[in-house]
Design an enzyme around this catalytic site. Structure first.
Site, short mmCIF file in Angstrom:
data_model
loop_
_atom_site.label_atom_id
_atom_site.label_comp_id
_atom_site.label_asym_id
_atom_site.label_seq_id
_atom_site.Cartn_x
_atom_site.Cartn_y
_atom_site.Cartn_z
CB SER A 116 6.12 -1.08 11.74
OG SER A 116 5.28 -0.17 11.86
CD GLU A 136 -3.09 -2.30 7.46
OE1 GLU A 136 -2.33 -2.75 6.81
OE2 GLU A 136 -3.64 -0.95 7.52
CG ASN A 157 -1.52 1.11 1.10
OD1 ASN A 157 -1.72 2.24 0.17
ND2 ASN A 157 -2.26 1.57 2.50
CD GLU A 178 -2.37 6.08 6.74
OE1 GLU A 178 -3.05 5.61 5.63
OE2 GLU A 178 -1.54 4.96 7.61
N GLY A 189 2.69 2.36 10.80
CA GLY A 189 3.89 3.53 10.76
C GLY A 189 4.30 4.37 11.98
CE LYS A 237 -0.31 3.13 4.43
NZ LYS A 237 0.51 3.33 5.83
CG HIS A 260 -5.69 1.76 5.34
ND1 HIS A 260 -5.48 2.79 5.84
CD2 HIS A 260 -5.08 1.61 4.65
CE1 HIS A 260 -4.04 2.52 6.58
NE2 HIS A 260 -4.04 1.58 5.54
P1 13P Z 1 3.43 0.34 7.22
O1 13P Z 1 3.48 -1.14 6.89
O2 13P Z 1 3.98 1.74 6.67
O3 13P Z 1 2.87 0.70 9.37
O4 13P Z 1 1.93 0.63 7.10
C1 13P Z 1 0.28 -0.94 6.86
C2 13P Z 1 -0.53 0.01 6.50
O5 13P Z 1 -1.08 1.00 7.00
C3 13P Z 1 -0.59 -0.47 4.92
O6 13P Z 1 -2.00 -0.36 4.53
#
Ligand code: 13P
Length: 255
Positions: free
Chosen positions: A216, A170, A13, A101, A176, A15, A99
């Site tokens: 992560s 997640e 992903n 976010e 992150g 982002k 997601h």
């Molecule tokens: P990270 O791997 O950067 O923690 O992000 C995970 C994520 O949100 C994947 O959708």
């Protein structure tokens, strides 16, 4: 992961990272490093403007391209939105739905349910995200929260459609932050997700369901996470931006 019943999936992903030119450069490098032969499924979910470059570069490879969200509607006056039908026509095979976010930007469970239906109707394979906050984990309500998110998102999804849905666990506190869930914590929730799917769709479909861990995940912790019986792959943010790290995660999944 349990290879007898399901094929692992490593999904990136991106982002809001990488331009179309950087997408092309990434894929040139990534394709050259890709292990030959079969192996796990690979997906890259990229920013909407990068989709054409990614689809072109991934042609005739086993990399499937996905989007990071889609509209709940099929067309109409929704300035700036992109429908699942448009994504499918642009060559996407997958789309991330729900997601954390995007939920933080105001997406509700009802929206996630509508987006999941829109993705399925367009022939896409959605990657449905769920996960608890640190507060919810500390209060001991993770299981109830995940069950609620899944039940709400999957409302009205038929048994023959569930085969196309991948669920990604997640935990928000792990995204992150560098604080990966321990393999035991991740396995516990992924196993609970399979139990919820079993209750909703029966044993056979639950056994075949691909459940990912995200938060992560990197080339260091992937082997242990992917060794858990109910973790069938990863949804990877930061580490998926680096072709070498992503290849090492793929190698862990192919073990
Ligand atoms: P990270 O791997 O950067 O923690 O992000 C995970 C994520 O949100 C994947 O959708």
């Amino acid at each position: 992961m349990n290879r007898k019943y399901r094929k692992p999936l490593i999904a990136g992903n991106w982002k809001m990272n990488k331009t179309p030119s950087e997408t092309k450069a990434f894929l040139t490098q990534f394709k050259a490093m890709l292990p030959k032969g079969r192996g796990c499924d690979i997906a890259l979910c990229v920013p909407a403007v990068c989709i054409p470059a990614a689809v072109k570069a991934a042609k005739e490879t086993r990399i499937s391209i996905g989007a990071e969200t889609c509209s709940a509607f099929s067309s109409g006056a929704y300035t700036g939105e992109i429908s699942a039908i448009m994504l499918a026509d642009a060559g996407c095979k997958r789309v991330i739905v729900g997601h954390s976010e995007r939920r933080a930007m105001g997406e509700t469970d009802r929206d996630v349910n509508a987006k999941l239906h829109a993705a399925l109707a367009a022939g896409l394979s959605p990657i449905l995200c769920c996960g608890e906050s640190l507060e919810q984990r500390e209060l001991g309500v993770t299981q109830e929260w995940i069950a609620m998110q899944l039940k709400a998102a999957l409302r009205g999804v038929e048994a023959e459609q569930i085969r196309r849905v991948v669920v990604a666990y997640e935990p928000i506190w792990a995204i992150g932050t560098g604080h990966t869930a321990s393999p035991e914590q991740a396995e516990e929730v992924c196993a609970q997700i399979r139990t919820i799917l079993r209750k909703l769709y029966g044993g056979k479909l639950a056994r075949a369901a691909v459940i990912l861990y995200g938060g992560s995940m990197n080339d260091q912790n992937a082997p242990e996470l992917l060794a858990q019986p109910d973790i069938d792959g990863g949804l990877i943010g930061g580490a998926s931006l680096d072709p070498e790290k992503l290849i090492r995660i793929l190698e862990a999944a192919n073990q």
